[in-house]
Design a protein around this motif. Structure first.
Motif, PDB file in Angstrom:
ATOM      1  N   ASP A  27       0.822  -1.213   0.000  1.00 56.45           N
ATOM      2  CA  ASP A  27       0.000   0.000   0.000  1.00 56.45           C
ATOM      3  C   ASP A  27       0.856   1.263   0.000  1.00 56.45           C
ATOM      4  N   GLN A  32      -0.298   3.346  -6.890  1.00 58.18           N
ATOM      5  CA  GLN A  32      -1.326   4.305  -6.490  1.00 58.18           C
ATOM      6  C   GLN A  32      -1.085   4.717  -5.038  1.00 58.18           C
ATOM      7  N   PRO A  34      -1.785   5.917  -1.302  1.00 64.30           N
ATOM      8  CA  PRO A  34      -2.921   5.654  -0.409  1.00 64.30           C
ATOM      9  C   PRO A  34      -3.768   6.908  -0.224  1.00 64.30           C
ATOM     10  N   SER A  35      -4.996   6.694   0.185  1.00 64.22           N
ATOM     11  CA  SER A  35      -5.884   7.839   0.418  1.00 64.22           C
ATOM     12  C   SER A  35      -5.414   8.602   1.650  1.00 64.22           C
ATOM     13  N   PRO A  36      -5.807   9.861   1.770  1.00 65.88           N
ATOM     14  CA  PRO A  36      -5.397  10.657   2.932  1.00 65.88           C
ATOM     15  C   PRO A  36      -5.769  10.003   4.271  1.00 65.88           C
ATOM     16  N   GLY A  37      -6.894   9.334   4.323  1.00 69.12           N
ATOM     17  CA  GLY A  37      -7.328   8.685   5.552  1.00 69.12           C
ATOM     18  C   GLY A  37      -6.527   7.448   5.926  1.00 69.12           C
ATOM     19  N   GLU A  38      -5.791   6.900   4.986  1.00 70.97           N
ATOM     20  CA  GLU A  38      -5.004   5.681   5.239  1.00 70.97           C
ATOM     21  C   GLU A  38      -3.582   5.980   5.699  1.00 70.97           C
ATOM     22  N   TYR A  88      -0.630  16.497   1.944  1.00 61.36           N
ATOM     23  CA  TYR A  88      -0.826  15.119   1.468  1.00 61.36           C
ATOM     24  C   TYR A  88       0.417  14.542   0.800  1.00 61.36           C
TER      25      TYR A  88
END
Length: 119
Positions: A27, A32, A34-38, A88
């Motif tokens: 991850d 790709q 990771p999303s900001p929440g991850e 980010y």
């Protein structure tokens, strides 16, 4: 506390590297981001795994006998002393640096016989 009691206390606190380290590294280092929440969770889990790997390396004197291990241990300390940067993409960069050092140290310790990643 005598030496045997200290060893027993450490063994009771010991937790093995989680199988999820491979998923976390994928991850963190994948194509790709990771999303900001991850990001925070990944940073915490990878830092925890990296701390364990550094402890294994130090206990096995890997840094004394292997220049690559010594450099990776030093880099791990440097990264651990830094807080996750704001923004980010800076946070993703920090996460990927942690992931890279963790992956490289894991491979180095496997190659030198300090850990067995095939089990």
């Amino acid at each position: 506390m005598d030496t045997l009691a200290q060893v027993l206390a450490k063994l009771e606190e010991w937790e093995p590297l989680q199988d999820t380290i491979y998923e976390d590294l994928a991850d963190a280092l994948g194509d790709q981001a990771p999303s900001p929440g991850e990001i925070d969770g990944l940073v915490q889990r990878i830092q925890s795994s990296l701390t364990r790997l550094v402890a294994i390396a130090l206990a096995g004197h890997a840094g004394r006998s292997d220049r690559e291990a010594a450099l990776l241990i030093e880099r791990a300390y440097d990264l651990h002393s830094v807080t996750v940067p704001g923004g980010y993409w800076k946070a993703v960069g920090h996460l990927r640096q942690l992931g890279w050092v963790t992956n490289e140290l894991m491979e180095c310790l496997s190659r030198t016989g300090h850990i067995d990643v095939d089990s």
